[in-house]
Design a protein around this motif. Structure first.
Motif: not given
Length: 186
Positions: A81, A87, A169-173
């Motif tokens: 990613e 971010q 929280f979250g796979v993308q992060k």
């Protein structure tokens, strides 16, 4: 059920299973196939194709007892990613230096890992290396982590090296953080 988690305890667990009549599950990590003989009537479940091939080669008369349940990283969920500037800002991440990421639950049982990272950060502060320690997670040790980070960073005249960022929280992060880091410790 008796569950053996590693190679060294497997034979003892088999013995206990035989004495008690309890079913036995032995979990072995991937890697080289270890030369050991499975119990005569056991069904053997392996986690990698390499292990399955190795066991079938070692025991060609028992191939029907070996089964594969693949346990690889799901690349459709976990993939590279790109790190985006928003971010970086969200987590107040450092823009320079060699970045070490520890992503874990910050509970008392994780104290050795947390302390090892903090000790490395303290040594880094003295040696003036360019390491940056990013610690992601939540739990009972988070307040302690924030206190220790403030103390370590406070001695550096605004040049922070420890970044406690809280839960992610979250796979993308999480993918983004792992790609952002030069080293991931887990």
């Amino acid at each position: 059920i008796i569950h053996s988690q590693d190679y060294a305890s497997g034979q003892r667990a088999y013995f206990a299973s035989t004495l008690t009549g309890c079913p036995l599950v032995v979990t072995e990590a991937g890697g080289p196939v270890k030369r050991r003989i499975p119990p005569k009537n056991a069904e053997v479940v392996l986690f990698s194709p390499e292990q399955l091939d190795g066991w079938r080669t070692m025991f060609p008369n028992s191939v029907d007892r070996f089964h594969l349940i693949p346990a690889r990283i799901d690349r459709s969920a976990y993939y590279p990613e790109t790190v985006k500037s928003d971010q970086l800002a969200e987590y107040h991440l450092p823009k320079n230096g060699l970045k070490v990421l520890l992503a874990t639950r910050l509970d008392d049982d994780k104290e050795p890992w947390l302390q090892a990272i903090l000790d490395a950060a303290k040594k880094n502060a003295v040696d003036n290396k360019q390491l940056r320690f990013i610690i992601a997670g939540e739990g009972t040790r988070y307040d302690y982590l924030q206190h220790e980070a403030a103390q370590i960073n406070g001695d550096l005249n605004g040049n922070s090296i420890v970044y406690p960022i809280g839960p992610v929280f979250g796979v993308q992060k999480m993918n983004m953080l792992c790609n952002f880091a030069d080293v991931v410790v887990g």
